[in-house]
Scaffold this motif. Structure first.
Motif, PDB file in Angstrom:
ATOM      1  N   UNK A 138      34.130  34.515  31.060  1.00  0.00           N
ATOM      2  CA  UNK A 138      33.190  35.544  31.531  1.00  0.00           C
ATOM      3  C   UNK A 138      33.294  35.773  33.038  1.00  0.00           C
ATOM      4  N   UNK A 139      33.382  34.681  33.789  1.00  0.00           N
ATOM      5  CA  UNK A 139      33.449  34.828  35.249  1.00  0.00           C
ATOM      6  C   UNK A 139      34.755  35.500  35.664  1.00  0.00           C
ATOM      7  N   UNK A 140      35.815  35.207  34.947  1.00  0.00           N
ATOM      8  CA  UNK A 140      37.111  35.830  35.236  1.00  0.00           C
ATOM      9  C   UNK A 140      37.024  37.343  35.025  1.00  0.00           C
ATOM     10  N   UNK A 141      36.407  37.731  33.908  1.00  0.00           N
ATOM     11  CA  UNK A 141      36.293  39.168  33.603  1.00  0.00           C
ATOM     12  C   UNK A 141      35.373  39.876  34.587  1.00  0.00           C
ATOM     13  N   UNK A 142      34.368  39.180  35.104  1.00  0.00           N
ATOM     14  CA  UNK A 142      33.450  39.793  36.067  1.00  0.00           C
ATOM     15  C   UNK A 142      34.127  39.959  37.428  1.00  0.00           C
ATOM     16  N   UNK A 143      34.744  38.904  37.912  1.00  0.00           N
ATOM     17  CA  UNK A 143      35.325  38.927  39.264  1.00  0.00           C
ATOM     18  C   UNK A 143      36.612  39.751  39.304  1.00  0.00           C
ATOM     19  N   UNK A 144      37.370  39.703  38.195  1.00  0.00           N
ATOM     20  CA  UNK A 144      38.687  40.374  38.175  1.00  0.00           C
ATOM     21  C   UNK A 144      39.468  40.029  39.451  1.00  0.00           C
ATOM     22  N   UNK A 145      39.764  38.753  39.631  1.00  0.00           N
ATOM     23  CA  UNK A 145      40.372  38.316  40.901  1.00  0.00           C
ATOM     24  C   UNK A 145      41.785  38.863  41.088  1.00  0.00           C
ATOM     25  N   UNK A 146      42.158  39.020  42.329  1.00  0.00           N
ATOM     26  CA  UNK A 146      43.559  39.356  42.619  1.00  0.00           C
ATOM     27  C   UNK A 146      44.451  38.191  42.209  1.00  0.00           C
ATOM     28  N   UNK A 147      43.920  36.975  42.412  1.00  0.00           N
ATOM     29  CA  UNK A 147      44.656  35.771  42.015  1.00  0.00           C
ATOM     30  C   UNK A 147      43.685  34.806  41.323  1.00  0.00           C
ATOM     31  N   UNK A 148      44.032  34.388  40.116  1.00  0.00           N
ATOM     32  CA  UNK A 148      43.289  33.322  39.433  1.00  0.00           C
ATOM     33  C   UNK A 148      44.110  32.042  39.578  1.00  0.00           C
ATOM     34  N   UNK A 149      43.495  31.012  40.155  1.00  0.00           N
ATOM     35  CA  UNK A 149      44.180  29.735  40.328  1.00  0.00           C
ATOM     36  C   UNK A 149      43.626  28.741  39.312  1.00  0.00           C
ATOM     37  N   UNK A 150      44.506  28.168  38.522  1.00  0.00           N
ATOM     38  CA  UNK A 150      44.105  27.162  37.538  1.00  0.00           C
ATOM     39  C   UNK A 150      44.831  25.850  37.849  1.00  0.00           C
ATOM     40  N   UNK A 151      44.322  24.775  37.255  1.00  0.00           N
ATOM     41  CA  UNK A 151      44.941  23.458  37.460  1.00  0.00           C
ATOM     42  C   UNK A 151      45.628  23.013  36.172  1.00  0.00           C
ATOM     43  N   UNK A 152      46.803  22.441  36.307  1.00  0.00           N
ATOM     44  CA  UNK A 152      47.521  21.948  35.133  1.00  0.00           C
ATOM     45  C   UNK A 152      46.803  20.762  34.491  1.00  0.00           C
ATOM     46  N   UNK A 182      28.010  29.903  39.448  1.00  0.00           N
ATOM     47  CA  UNK A 182      27.697  28.891  38.443  1.00  0.00           C
ATOM     48  C   UNK A 182      28.151  29.367  37.063  1.00  0.00           C
ATOM     49  N   UNK A 183      28.908  28.509  36.400  1.00  0.00           N
ATOM     50  CA  UNK A 183      29.301  28.807  35.012  1.00  0.00           C
ATOM     51  C   UNK A 183      28.331  28.078  34.078  1.00  0.00           C
ATOM     52  N   UNK A 184      27.625  28.831  33.251  1.00  0.00           N
ATOM     53  CA  UNK A 184      26.621  28.243  32.366  1.00  0.00           C
ATOM     54  C   UNK A 184      27.180  28.086  30.956  1.00  0.00           C
ATOM     55  N   UNK A 185      26.536  27.208  30.200  1.00  0.00           N
ATOM     56  CA  UNK A 185      27.037  26.880  28.861  1.00  0.00           C
ATOM     57  C   UNK A 185      26.992  28.069  27.913  1.00  0.00           C
ATOM     58  N   UNK A 186      26.016  28.961  28.129  1.00  0.00           N
ATOM     59  CA  UNK A 186      25.900  30.110  27.223  1.00  0.00           C
ATOM     60  C   UNK A 186      26.940  31.191  27.517  1.00  0.00           C
ATOM     61  N   UNK A 187      27.667  31.019  28.630  1.00  0.00           N
ATOM     62  CA  UNK A 187      28.710  31.991  28.972  1.00  0.00           C
ATOM     63  C   UNK A 187      30.041  31.536  28.372  1.00  0.00           C
ATOM     64  N   UNK A 188      30.892  32.472  28.104  1.00  0.00           N
ATOM     65  CA  UNK A 188      32.233  32.131  27.663  1.00  0.00           C
ATOM     66  C   UNK A 188      33.044  31.623  28.843  1.00  0.00           C
ATOM     67  N   UNK A 189      34.100  30.861  28.568  1.00  0.00           N
ATOM     68  CA  UNK A 189      34.898  30.278  29.648  1.00  0.00           C
ATOM     69  C   UNK A 189      35.582  31.351  30.490  1.00  0.00           C
TER      70      UNK A 189
END
Length: 201
Positions: A123-137, A114-121
């Motif tokens: 924060x989850x990326x920095x925590x997970x440090x994914x091998x692949x981050x998939x974004x949508x255009x 869950x991404x909460x409003x008090x978190x930065x957009x």
């Protein structure tokens, strides 16, 4: 025989079934532990994020494609409050608890955070440090600068095109237009009846 949904033997992230109690991990400390465990055994972790309001075929295709870039797909879903901040006061249409339940039914989704409003957009990326981050255009507020900024936290960033010709926003617009047309028809009928009644009086 005990209810098969509640037995320990078929619970967890890797077994078939919804298992939303196991697959939804709102606690970031617990999520960090689970992600580390995935990486220790050599699993390739993919992360994507979004609202997933009025879940449709395009969402499912997007998540299936995202999962194809690794072994584990983690989906960060925006809380109701964060969705209102990003999309406006009329969103989401579907509350976060139901959106989480719907995502847990998709076989391509392994873990939901869950991404909460008090978190930065990011924060989850920095925590997970994914091998692949998939974004949508189609995600307009996730800018090219953000992709550059978060690049150091990800092995690779892949941006996908929307997988459906009908977006959630377009679907809401269609429903609004349909509702407005029905209301206009009702008003015209009532107005005509009222005028006819006056003429007959």
């Amino acid at each position: 025989m005990a209810n098969s949904v509640s037995t320990k033997s078929n619970r967890g992230v890797f077994v078939p079934g919804r298992n939303s109690d196991d697959r939804f991990i709102p606690n970031l400390k617990r999520l960090d532990e689970v992600v580390r465990a995935f990486k220790v055994v050599g699993l390739k972790v993919v992360l994507t994020q979004g609202v997933y309001d009025l879940l449709h075929e395009g969402h499912a295709r997007y998540l299936e494609l995202a999962k194809s870039y690794g072994d584990i797909l983690i989906v960060g879903i925006d809380s109701d409050e964060l969705t209102r901040q990003r999309k406006g006061s009329n969103r989401p249409i579907v509350p976060e608890r139901e959106r989480i339940e719907m995502l847990s039914h998709l076989r391509h989704v392994d873990v939901i955070a869950l991404r909460k409003s008090e978190q930065g957009i990011g924060d989850l990326i920095r925590l997970v440090k994914p091998d692949v981050l998939v974004t949508s255009s189609s995600t307009k507020d996730f800018t090219a600068q953000m992709i550059k900024d978060y690049g150091n936290s990800c092995g690779k960033i892949i941006t996908l095109k929307p997988q459906s010709t009908t977006s959630t926003t377009a679907r809401i617009r269609d429903l609004t237009i349909e509702g407005a047309e029905q209301l206009a028809t009702e008003i015209n009928t009532l107005t005509k009846d009222f005028i006819d009644k006056i003429r007959r009086a």
